[in-house]
Scaffold this motif. Sequence first.
Motif, PDB file in Angstrom:
ATOM      1  N   SER A  47      41.851  19.703  14.818  1.00 10.47           N
ATOM      2  CA  SER A  47      42.416  20.813  13.792  1.00 10.47           C
ATOM      3  C   SER A  47      43.958  20.421  14.610  1.00 10.47           C
ATOM      4  N   TYR A  48      44.528  21.650  14.327  1.00  8.55           N
ATOM      5  CA  TYR A  48      45.977  21.836  14.744  1.00  8.55           C
ATOM      6  C   TYR A  48      45.763  22.657  16.104  1.00  8.55           C
ATOM      7  N   GLN A  49      44.895  23.547  16.466  1.00 11.67           N
ATOM      8  CA  GLN A  49      45.230  24.541  16.965  1.00 11.67           C
ATOM      9  C   GLN A  49      44.951  23.499  18.280  1.00 11.67           C
ATOM     10  N   ASP A  51      44.929  20.120  18.895  1.00 11.72           N
ATOM     11  CA  ASP A  51      45.780  18.740  18.728  1.00 11.72           C
ATOM     12  C   ASP A  51      46.912  18.992  18.012  1.00 11.72           C
ATOM     13  N   VAL A  52      47.967  19.953  18.894  1.00 14.15           N
ATOM     14  CA  VAL A  52      49.526  20.149  18.088  1.00 14.15           C
ATOM     15  C   VAL A  52      50.032  18.931  17.486  1.00 14.15           C
ATOM     16  N   ASN A  53      49.253  17.616  17.728  1.00 15.31           N
ATOM     17  CA  ASN A  53      50.241  15.995  17.508  1.00 15.31           C
ATOM     18  C   ASN A  53      49.894  15.876  16.108  1.00 15.31           C
ATOM     19  N   GLU A  54      48.780  16.623  16.031  1.00 18.05           N
ATOM     20  CA  GLU A  54      47.987  16.389  14.862  1.00 18.05           C
ATOM     21  C   GLU A  54      49.208  17.297  13.518  1.00 18.05           C
ATOM     22  N   ARG A  55      50.001  16.263  13.050  1.00 17.69           N
ATOM     23  CA  ARG A  55      50.792  17.236  11.991  1.00 17.69           C
ATOM     24  C   ARG A  55      50.570  16.935  10.748  1.00 17.69           C
ATOM     25  N   MET A  56      49.835  16.339   9.993  1.00 15.62           N
ATOM     26  CA  MET A  56      48.937  16.502   9.027  1.00 15.62           C
ATOM     27  C   MET A  56      48.083  17.698   8.657  1.00 15.62           C
ATOM     28  N   ARG A  58      46.638  21.703   8.376  1.00 21.23           N
ATOM     29  CA  ARG A  58      47.893  22.751   8.177  1.00 21.23           C
ATOM     30  C   ARG A  58      47.344  23.753   9.360  1.00 21.23           C
ATOM     31  N   LYS A  59      48.648  24.297   9.982  1.00 22.25           N
ATOM     32  CA  LYS A  59      47.709  25.191  10.658  1.00 22.25           C
ATOM     33  C   LYS A  59      47.339  26.428  10.697  1.00 22.25           C
TER      34      LYS A  59
END
Length: 202
Positions: A47-49, A51-56, A58-59
Amino acid sequence: MFEDPHHGMVPLLDEQSQMVGTVTDTAFLNYFDQKLGKEAKHPHYTSYQIDVNERMLRKDLDFKIRHFAGEVIYSAEGFVEKNKDTLFQDLKRLMYNSASPIYKMLWQDGEADILTVSKRPTTAVKTFRLSMGALVENPSNKSQFFVRSIKPYALKTTVVVDSAGSIPQLRYPRLLENVPGRKEGYSYLLPTQACVRRYQHT
């Protein structure tokens, strides 16, 4: 990843669904992140939390699962709410014992004995697991039928059939080779035991 009793998605979803009070979508996703990401470090979950590189993603809302067929993004929005079955067994039993035959037909779950059911309603995913388990428990009792599907068009519009795209789909699984045999009358398949009795050499 799905069935593990401690870090499986299904038990974790059930656990969140049966908690007292309101479980927000963000709290549910944080729980998934904690159990599947930080504790289990599962390679197929992110998830974004995590891996912040997963830009697709939503947080505080999306998570991604790497299936065998590819990566799929899921939204945690409404996950817990949709999994809850808020209709308690007492109400199902009340509807089943109605004088109306329609209510009795619609609420067949109410037929269960009051001593054999729990007060807390089962979740949707638990009901699905039980029904799938009953389906595959003894497949020999079932008659198996296979339906082959083809995609008739790529434009996704009505009344359009793309013959050039459909023919390879028929040739690849060798469906066209079956047509002459079916025309000759060989479409009927005997059950194994009946075939053995009829054609065994004595």
